[in-house]
Motif scaffolding. Structure first.
Motif, PDB file in Angstrom:
ATOM      1  N   HIS A  71      -6.233   3.559  -3.814  1.00  0.00           N
ATOM      2  CA  HIS A  71      -4.838   4.327  -3.749  1.00  0.00           C
ATOM      3  C   HIS A  71      -4.935   5.365  -5.336  1.00  0.00           C
ATOM      4  O   HIS A  71      -3.880   6.099  -5.449  1.00  0.00           O
ATOM      5  CB  HIS A  71      -3.704   2.762  -4.746  1.00  0.00           C
ATOM      6  CG  HIS A  71      -3.957   2.388  -3.379  1.00  0.00           C
ATOM      7  ND1 HIS A  71      -3.243   2.067  -2.331  1.00  0.00           N
ATOM      8  CD2 HIS A  71      -4.368   0.899  -3.054  1.00  0.00           C
ATOM      9  CE1 HIS A  71      -3.107   1.557  -1.558  1.00  0.00           C
ATOM     10  NE2 HIS A  71      -3.451   0.050  -1.996  1.00  0.00           N
ATOM     11  N   GLU A 104      -5.499  -4.193 -10.934  1.00  0.00           N
ATOM     12  CA  GLU A 104      -6.626  -3.286 -10.861  1.00  0.00           C
ATOM     13  C   GLU A 104      -8.118  -3.659 -10.217  1.00  0.00           C
ATOM     14  O   GLU A 104      -8.938  -2.835  -9.935  1.00  0.00           O
ATOM     15  CB  GLU A 104      -6.784  -2.260 -12.018  1.00  0.00           C
ATOM     16  CG  GLU A 104      -7.137  -2.224 -13.568  1.00  0.00           C
ATOM     17  CD  GLU A 104      -5.948  -3.517 -14.079  1.00  0.00           C
ATOM     18  OE1 GLU A 104      -4.983  -3.466 -13.464  1.00  0.00           O
ATOM     19  OE2 GLU A 104      -6.689  -4.001 -15.127  1.00  0.00           O
ATOM     20  N   ASN A 124     -10.966   2.397  -6.111  1.00  0.00           N
ATOM     21  CA  ASN A 124      -9.010   1.985  -5.632  1.00  0.00           C
ATOM     22  C   ASN A 124      -9.072   2.520  -4.930  1.00  0.00           C
ATOM     23  O   ASN A 124      -8.226   3.698  -5.870  1.00  0.00           O
ATOM     24  CB  ASN A 124      -8.354   1.747  -6.607  1.00  0.00           C
ATOM     25  CG  ASN A 124      -6.983   0.825  -6.281  1.00  0.00           C
ATOM     26  OD1 ASN A 124      -6.256   1.193  -5.448  1.00  0.00           O
ATOM     27  ND2 ASN A 124      -5.995   0.703  -7.846  1.00  0.00           N
ATOM     28  N   SER A 162      -2.524   0.640  -9.512  1.00  0.00           N
ATOM     29  CA  SER A 162      -2.005  -0.613  -9.356  1.00  0.00           C
ATOM     30  C   SER A 162      -1.344  -1.455  -9.014  1.00  0.00           C
ATOM     31  O   SER A 162      -0.038  -0.687  -9.778  1.00  0.00           O
ATOM     32  CB  SER A 162      -3.769  -1.099  -9.635  1.00  0.00           C
ATOM     33  OG  SER A 162      -4.207  -2.700  -9.924  1.00  0.00           O
ATOM     34  N   GLY A 185      -8.690  -6.371  -9.069  1.00  0.00           N
ATOM     35  CA  GLY A 185      -9.002  -7.047  -8.163  1.00  0.00           C
ATOM     36  C   GLY A 185      -8.858  -8.686  -8.176  1.00  0.00           C
ATOM     37  O   GLY A 185      -8.851  -9.789  -7.389  1.00  0.00           O
ATOM     38  N   TYR A 203     -13.536   6.688  -1.035  1.00  0.00           N
ATOM     39  CA  TYR A 203     -12.627   5.759  -1.754  1.00  0.00           C
ATOM     40  C   TYR A 203     -10.795   5.702  -1.867  1.00  0.00           C
ATOM     41  O   TYR A 203     -10.608   5.297  -2.521  1.00  0.00           O
ATOM     42  CB  TYR A 203     -12.943   5.039  -3.236  1.00  0.00           C
ATOM     43  CG  TYR A 203     -14.180   4.733  -3.098  1.00  0.00           C
ATOM     44  CD1 TYR A 203     -15.319   4.864  -2.808  1.00  0.00           C
ATOM     45  CD2 TYR A 203     -14.997   3.516  -1.877  1.00  0.00           C
ATOM     46  CE1 TYR A 203     -16.927   4.210  -3.567  1.00  0.00           C
ATOM     47  CE2 TYR A 203     -15.918   2.669  -1.788  1.00  0.00           C
ATOM     48  CZ  TYR A 203     -17.306   3.561  -2.728  1.00  0.00           C
ATOM     49  OH  TYR A 203     -18.564   2.929  -2.622  1.00  0.00           O
ATOM     50  N   ASP A 263       0.881  -1.054  -0.059  1.00  0.00           N
ATOM     51  CA  ASP A 263       0.187  -0.236  -0.271  1.00  0.00           C
ATOM     52  C   ASP A 263       0.647   0.973  -0.160  1.00  0.00           C
ATOM     53  O   ASP A 263       0.862   2.238  -0.721  1.00  0.00           O
ATOM     54  CB  ASP A 263      -1.053  -0.073   1.455  1.00  0.00           C
ATOM     55  CG  ASP A 263      -1.978  -1.349   1.089  1.00  0.00           C
ATOM     56  OD1 ASP A 263      -2.367  -1.620   0.206  1.00  0.00           O
ATOM     57  OD2 ASP A 263      -2.855  -1.482   2.342  1.00  0.00           O
TER      58      ASP A 263
END
Length: 754
Positions: free
Chosen positions: A153, A253, A151, A178, A255, A163, A52
């Motif tokens: 990030h 990206e 996402n 991602s 999942g 989010y 992360d």
């Protein structure tokens, strides 16, 4: 006796020993399993935090280049200077932030620049194709061609703030970030729009260029996992786990899993257990072999148990230390070591509701003045050095119960715990302004910046965190609007003022797009006797559809803060050049905002406008205020020199209102000084007004400068100023500012009156 001992003592003791031994073995085995489980959980958590942090750090490092007007201007040139892009973007990202690949995509998504492993690539289509193909989902998301699950990030249009829980980039950044496979290797990939930083106008129309950055996970990242997070044998792979390995799944990206972050797990419990088995077996054998050795065996077992428990305690302490390290990374800024925004919010929430009775606490939001200028001149490395020094100075001024945090970029926040009154809080803010005003030594250069501080107070621990942050932000912007390098306490009227300024900014953006609201008027400038017209000054007026006629004082400061001042100046200069062409015998004065002198391209822009309109630069007079000179900046000096070489004349407006005019007149070349109207109005009312005017005139003439008096409204003022030796006069006595169409009859009337 023997059987009695066996039956009454030995056997019960043996059974008790066996029972206790079994119980201890079971407890130790359970503790070992639990220690292994805790260690595995902790390592999973650290690995996910590291991924992360890598994604957020990748996007944050991109923002330092992608949200930067000089790069955008360079990319829109017909022939960009790629060596300049190497120094200021590619090499900086590759070496400072360990990017493996950085690619710049044109508005039509074709690669125009690529830096890989510190070397610029020359065969773009073949070399960049691997990365653009892999990052296509992110490119499509940034271009808003596709939509997918949120996402945390990345920042994409239309995504709720919830989010973006870990995102460190500013709200203006647009990026998709991602992990994904790239050329058969796991990598962190981020695609960000390249946009201006807001200091000199908006982005050009149409699609924006993109910055695509790649950092492979199987390179320096896994080395960091092994050395910092202590994940032995860490590796990132597209494949699965090896025997005896532990790991977490890598997802793209959408999942979907595409690989594994694996390592050899730390099993402290298993290590302890294996060390204990031979000893425990020997003890059990001794207990069964002879009751006579029972006490010796029990003593031996107790000693071994103590050693084993000590090993478990050491393992537990190591686990706690690693958890503390992970906690610090999550709540502290990596550049300065200060608390970050998450830590600030936690501490502020704790302060609210727990303050001492009859005490005052405060939130201070601090924004550095002229920080962008440091970044532009010394680069991002110099900016980082300056941020760290500012952090140390702020921490030196607070008490143990206070908190200093860095919110990002050049923004800081300070939580002041209980103080006796507002005066104590004001003293801290004043000390911070003074401390930051002192020069910094950055990369061997003396750097001068300032600080604008907004203060929101709350009493007895009562208040709302969101409202406190909002009001402190409003007060900080008021400090900037009122001259910067100072502090302001929030007051209720500021909220309305902020709303009004936002409305004016929105209306001004719309007015710039139209031709019927913003008008240029011209006020004549007379010779020293007040009988001949020698020039005119261009003054912008805004015919607002709801608020009526607005003078520049009502909207220029808003234009400076919002980055619209450049568009206004270009409009006024073009109109003034038309008047100069129509009246070749008159000089035309145009005001230039101090904010514009922070741009290295100002001189080139003004020269280009004069050439396009067919006017002569020698006929144009640029009026600047003392604030431009007070920065004593090399960019200002270079810009003024370039303008004078091109033929422009430079006039110093509002002379006498600053505090260091005399010392700076000798350092900066100007042609004229204009005595501020406040001194003219005081003639006959204040004893020192006449003496000041005589002194300024003598000073100007001694330095070879023309002297203009503005704000002349009466015949007595005119006579005094002529006698004092003023070269030029300007004011309502002769005429107010009129549209260009009314200049001909006005000039005719003034000549006849003479």
């Amino acid at each position: 006796m023997r059987w009695n001992f066996v039956g009454l003592v030995a056997l019960p003791v043996a059974l008790l020993a066996l029972g206790l031994t079994g119980t201890v073995f079971y407890a130790l085995h359970a503790a070992a399993r639990q220690a292994d489980l805790v260690s595995a959980t902790r390592q999973d958590h650290e690995a996910r935090l590291a991924v992360d942090d890598l994604l957020d750090e990748l996007a944050q490092s991109q923002a330092g280049v992608a949200i930067w007007s000089p790069l955008l201007r360079e990319l829109y040139k017909p022939q960009p200077n790629w060596d300049w892009v190497d120094i200021n973007a590619g090499t900086w990202l590759n070496y400072v932030f360990a990017h493996d690949v950085d690619i710049i995509l044109s508005p039509n998504d074709s690669p125009v620049y690529m830096m890989q492993d510190g070397v610029r690539s020359t065969s773009l289509d073949r070399a960049a194709g691997i990365y653009t193909h892999a990052a296509a989902p992110l490119i499509n998301a940034v271009r808003e061609r596709t939509r997918r699950a949120p996402n945390r990030h990345e920042r994409l249009p239309g995504r709720p703030i919830a989010y973006q829980a870990t995102v460190r980039t500013s709200p203006s950044a647009i990026h998709a970030t991602s992990t994904m496979p790239v050329d058969g290797r796991p990598a962190a990939v981020s695609v960000m729009r390249i946009i201006p930083d807001g200091s000199d106008g908006g982005a050009p129309p149409g699609a924006a260029p993109l910055l695509l950055s790649v950092r492979y996970l199987d390179h320096s990242f896994v080395q960091r996992l092994a050395s910092v997070q202590l994940l032995a044998g860490a590796r990132a792979t597209i494949g699965g786990l090896r025997p005896s390995e532990h790991g977490v799944t890598l997802t793209n990206e959408d999942g979907r899993s595409f690989g594994t972050l694996a390592w050899r797990p730390d099993r402290p419990g298993q290590t302890v257990w294996k060390a204990m088995v031979p000893t425990a077996a020997a003890v059990l054998a001794g207990l069964l072999a002879t009751v006579a050795a029972l006490l010796v065996g029990v003593g031996h077992l107790l000693r071994k148990d103590a050693a084993s428990l000590e090993q478990l305690q050491v393992a537990n302490l190591e686990l706690q230390a690693k958890e503390a390290q992970a906690h610090r990374l999550a709540y502290h800024d990596t550049l300065t070591g200060l608390a970050n925004r998450a830590r600030l919010i936690t501490v502020l929430d704790d302060m609210l509701g727990t303050g001492a009775v009859e005490s005052v606490s405060a939130v201070l939001l601090i924004d550095l003045d002229r920080f962008k200028q440091v970044n532009d001149t010394l680069g991002h490395l110099g900016g980082d050095h300056l941020i760290r020094q500012v952090a140390m100075r702020l921490e030196a001024l607070v008490l143990p119960g206070d908190l200093v945090a860095r919110l990002g970029g050049d923004e800081f926040a300070v939580l002041l715990s209980t103080r006796a009154n507002e005066s104590a809080i004001e003293a801290v803010a004043a000390a911070m302004v003074s401390a930051i005003q002192e020069p910094f030594v950055v990369l061997g250069t003396n750097v001068h910046v300032g600080a604008s501080i907004g203060i929101a107070c709350f009493r007895d621990g009562r208040g709302d965190r969101t409202e406190l942050m909002r009001t402190a932000d409003i007060a900080m912007y008021r400090a900037k609007a009122e001259g910067r390098n100072g502090y302001r306490f929030f007051a209720a009227d500021m909220d309305e003022s902020v709303k009004l300024r936002r409305e004016i900014e929105e209306d001004l953006r719309a007015a710039i797009e139209r031709d019927d609201e913003l008008l240029v008027h011209y006020q004549p400038q007379m010779d020293g006797s007040g009988t001949s017209v020698i020039g005119v000054e261009a003054l912008l007026r805004w015919r607002h559809p709801r608020r009526g006629a607005l003078a520049p004082a009502a909207f220029v400061s808003v234009a400076e803060e919002s980055g619209l001042i450049g568009a206004l100046t270009r409009r006024v200069l073009r109109d003034a050049c038309g008047v100069a062409v129509a009246w070749p015998g008159l000089s035309v004065a145009v005001n230039i905002s101090p904010v514009q002198f922070r741009s290295r391209t100002l001189a080139a822009e003004l020269i280009a406008i004069v050439r396009e309109t067919g006017a002569r630069a020698q006929q144009i007079e640029l009026e600047v205020t003392e604030n431009v000179l007070l920065d004593n900046d090399e960019v200002v000096r270079t810009t003024l020199s370039a303008l004078r070489r091109a033929g422009f004349r430079i006039a110093l407006d509002d002379f006498g209102t600053g505090y260091s005019s005399l010392s700076y007149l000798s350092k900066f070349e100007v042609d004229k000084i204009k005595i501020d109207r406040s001194f003219i109005h005081r003639l006959g009312e204040a004893d020192d007004a006449a003496a000041i005017i005589h002194a300024v005139v003598r000073l100007g003439h001694a330095m070879g400068l023309l002297v203009t008096a503005e704000g002349v409204e009466t015949g007595l003022q005119r006579a005094f100023l002529e006698h004092a030796g003023c070269n030029e006069l300007q004011g309502f006595l002769f005429s107010e500012a009129v549209p260009a169409a009314a200049l001909r009859p006005l000039l005719g009337r003034l000549e006849q009156a003479a």
